[in-house]
Design an enzyme around this catalytic site. Structure first.
Site, PDB file in Angstrom:
ATOM      1  N   ASP A 232       3.287   0.239   0.593  1.00 24.22           N
ATOM      2  CA  ASP A 232       4.710  -0.043   0.466  1.00 24.22           C
ATOM      3  C   ASP A 232       5.116  -1.031   1.555  1.00 24.22           C
ATOM      4  O   ASP A 232       4.925  -0.767   2.748  1.00 24.22           O
ATOM      5  CB  ASP A 232       5.513   1.252   0.597  1.00 24.22           C
ATOM      6  CG  ASP A 232       7.006   1.012   0.470  1.00 24.22           C
ATOM      7  OD1 ASP A 232       7.423   0.485  -0.568  1.00 24.22           O
ATOM      8  OD2 ASP A 232       7.735   1.338   1.417  1.00 24.22           O
TER       9      ASP A 232
ATOM     10  N   THR B  37       9.637  -4.662  -2.125  1.00 25.53           N
ATOM     11  CA  THR B  37       9.627  -4.911  -0.688  1.00 25.53           C
ATOM     12  C   THR B  37       8.460  -5.808  -0.287  1.00 25.53           C
ATOM     13  O   THR B  37       8.597  -6.654   0.599  1.00 25.53           O
ATOM     14  CB  THR B  37       9.557  -3.589   0.088  1.00 25.53           C
ATOM     15  OG1 THR B  37       8.460  -2.811  -0.404  1.00 25.53           O
ATOM     16  CG2 THR B  37      10.833  -2.794  -0.098  1.00 25.53           C
ATOM     17  N   THR B  38       7.314  -5.620  -0.930  1.00 23.94           N
ATOM     18  CA  THR B  38       6.166  -6.491  -0.648  1.00 23.94           C
ATOM     19  C   THR B  38       6.414  -7.890  -1.197  1.00 23.94           C
ATOM     20  O   THR B  38       6.104  -8.891  -0.543  1.00 23.94           O
ATOM     21  CB  THR B  38       4.888  -5.892  -1.264  1.00 23.94           C
ATOM     22  OG1 THR B  38       4.757  -4.527  -0.858  1.00 23.94           O
ATOM     23  CG2 THR B  38       3.665  -6.670  -0.821  1.00 23.94           C
TER      24      THR B  38
ATOM     25  N   ASP C  69      10.400   4.995  -4.560  1.00 26.46           N
ATOM     26  CA  ASP C  69      10.551   3.679  -5.190  1.00 26.46           C
ATOM     27  C   ASP C  69      10.854   3.821  -6.680  1.00 26.46           C
ATOM     28  O   ASP C  69      11.726   3.133  -7.220  1.00 26.46           O
ATOM     29  CB  ASP C  69       9.279   2.849  -4.995  1.00 26.46           C
ATOM     30  CG  ASP C  69       9.111   2.380  -3.556  1.00 26.46           C
ATOM     31  OD1 ASP C  69      10.013   2.643  -2.743  1.00 26.46           O
ATOM     32  OD2 ASP C  69       8.076   1.766  -3.240  1.00 26.46           O
TER      33      ASP C  69
END
Length: 518
Positions: free
Chosen positions: A17, A50-51, A352
């Site tokens: 994550d 997020t990545t 998520d």
């Protein structure tokens, strides 16, 4: 791929994550810290991507670097990047597919596929169908207007397999510390009345250095009797209220535990504040800071209720389950797993997925995943760049090229040749009739596939927020032309003036420094 992070305290975290990794890394570089903030903002706003937002930010800067080195003014690049960002966002909105007007069964199926896409890159991807169903069921229980995230609790129980995880339609929390007599209390109720307290129900020892002056032993006995009378009066009022379950944020001692057990009442003390708040909202009970005046007549507006209560053994722990809560809609996911690190990563993965399903319900528009939307937007930007005659044409093409990093990274993570797959994707998306606009990376075969037909979907809000945030982060760093730093301020001892005698302006107290009276 997953990353193993080992901090100076010896704690080990295994995660892929982006927000978790960026949060745990001790990043010193001031420019890199802005990427950390972007990743955390994406996690708070959307919950996924997020990545992607960090990778896109880095790729935008990488594509801009050659232009800066050749002497192009950063403001020209920033202006073109913002123009390209607006074009990209408009194209994504145009390609979005709305879920409005569909039946509840169809919506649930679509949400489950969105959750599966999110879990596809996580450590729990092997059980994505199982967990995506749990996530959709949990979010469906919530109030459809508010969709409060804190009304979904996730409890982690070590032991067992992932398939042993289950969903509770209500509130569940681990059995608190209990005294003797707890085993004699009933462990299940139907439509019980629930009393919530914020007081201690135990005998307290005197403070240190407390002093009581007595004239006779009878006075000492009266003080002891008064203490016992006070605690018994509190317990009598709790029972007279008609409550069958008593929960308190503070301690419930051994005397109270045995007292409640003799009268068929279940009690639990030292309940954690988040669990207490969820029980309060779910059952309609009100937390009481005193029991004075509490009886069966005026307790109706104070007590809460639920359909069923039971204490259940989960692995090596016991859990208290409140199910069928009428006042507020809440759910609890009980996670099982072999190791602590694995359960923690499963918790982050489900967070998520829950965020994605919530966003898909609030903003019911999806786009095909697997890098399909990035390739289509990249093609669109390349064509749009040809309408410009200034240097902006080069910068918009650089922005378009940077978007291809997402499908390239998907290929690298799956172990396939990124060059071959990207060439196939470019050929598909170049079709004039638009038949190939939904084609993305097929991580199962190493080829390309229509990701919309393959049900690889993502909420459009994830892509919109990721591209906008990544562009702003890149523009922020490009706008900085110099770093100002004061090394002396980093070492306080160097900045302190010397107190000893010296020559010239730095002389001691007795010198003739400039400006001093003779």
């Amino acid at each position: 791929m997953d990353k193993l992070i080992h901090d100076d305290k010896g704690k080990v975290t295994i995660s892929n994550d982006g927000a978790t990794i960026m949060r745990l890394l001790e990043i010193i570089h001031p420019a890199a810290k802005s990427l950390v903030d972007v990743s955390l903002a994406q996690d708070a706003e959307v919950g996924d991507g997020t990545t992607s937002v960090v990778i896109l930010s880095g790729e935008f800067l990488k594509e801009a670097k050659p232009f800066v080195e050749e002497g192009v003014h950063p403001r020209s690049i920033i202006k073109a990047y913002r123009m390209a960002c607006e074009l990209a966002l408009a194209k994504i909105k145009e390609l979005s597919i709305s879920l409005e007007g569909r039946s509840d069964a169809e919506k649930k199926d679509l949400l489950r596929k969105c959750a599966s896409t999110t879990l596809n890159s996580k450590l729990v991807s092997g059980e994505k169908e199982f967990f995506s169903q749990i996530v959709v069921d949990a979010v469906s229980i919530l109030d459809p207007v508010l969709l409060e995230l804190k009304m979904i609790g996730i409890k982690k129980v070590q032991g067992g397999g992932l398939r042993d995880s289950f969903l509770v339609d209500g509130v569940a929390f681990k059995k608190t510390f209990s005294y003797a007599g707890f085993e004699q209390q009933p462990k299940s109720f139907t439509n019980p009345k629930i009393l919530l307290l914020n007081i201690e129900l135990e005998l307290k020892s005197e403070r240190e250095n407390a002093e009581i002056r007595l004239d006779s032993p009878e006075q000492y006995q009266s003080i002891v009797d008064a203490e016992w009378n006070i605690i018994y009066e509190k317990l009598d009022l709790c029972v007279q209220s008609g409550a069958q379950i008593v929960l308190s944020r503070l301690a419930i001692g051994d005397l109270a535990t045995q007292y409640f057990a003799d009268r068929g009442v279940f009690c639990a003390g030292r309940v954690e504040a988040p669990d207490m708040e969820r029980v309060q909202k779910a059952t309609g009970a009100r937390v009481q800071t005193t029991v004075n005046g509490l009886n069966s007549q005026n307790a109706k507006g104070v007590l809460g209720t639920c359909a069923t209560f039971e204490e259940k053994q989960v692995g090596a722990e016991r859990y208290n389950l409140f199910m069928g809560c009428p006042e507020a809609r809440t759910a609890t996911i009980v996670l099982r797993g072999g190791s602590e690190q694995f359960i923690d990563e499963a918790d982050r993965s489900l967070h998520d997925a829950i965020m994605i399903v919530r966003r898909a319900l609030k903003h019911a528009e999806i786009v095909p995943g697997g890098g399909a939307i990035e390739m289509e937007v990249s093609r669109h930007l390349r064509e749009a760049a040809l309408t410009h005659t200034s240097k902006s044409q080069l910068f918009i093409k650089a922005f378009a090229k940077a978007l291809e990093v997402i499908p390239r990274q998907l290929c690298n993570n799956a172990g396939f040749d990124a060059t071959d797959v990207l060439n196939k994707l470019r050929q598909k998306h170049a079709a004039n009739d638009g038949s190939g606009r939904n084609f993305g990376v097929d991580v199962n075969t190493g080829g390309v596939v229509d990701t919309y037909d393959a049900f690889v979907w993502e909420p459009s809000l994830v892509k919109l927020n990721a591209i906008a945030s990544a562009t702003e982060a890149a523009c922020l760093i490009l706008s900085v032309d110099e770093t100002v730093r004061n090394p002396k301020s980093e070492n306080p001892q160097d900045s302190m003036p010397a107190m000893g005698g010296g020559r010239g302006r730095g002389r001691g107290m007795g010198g003739r420094g400039r400006g001093m009276r003779r």
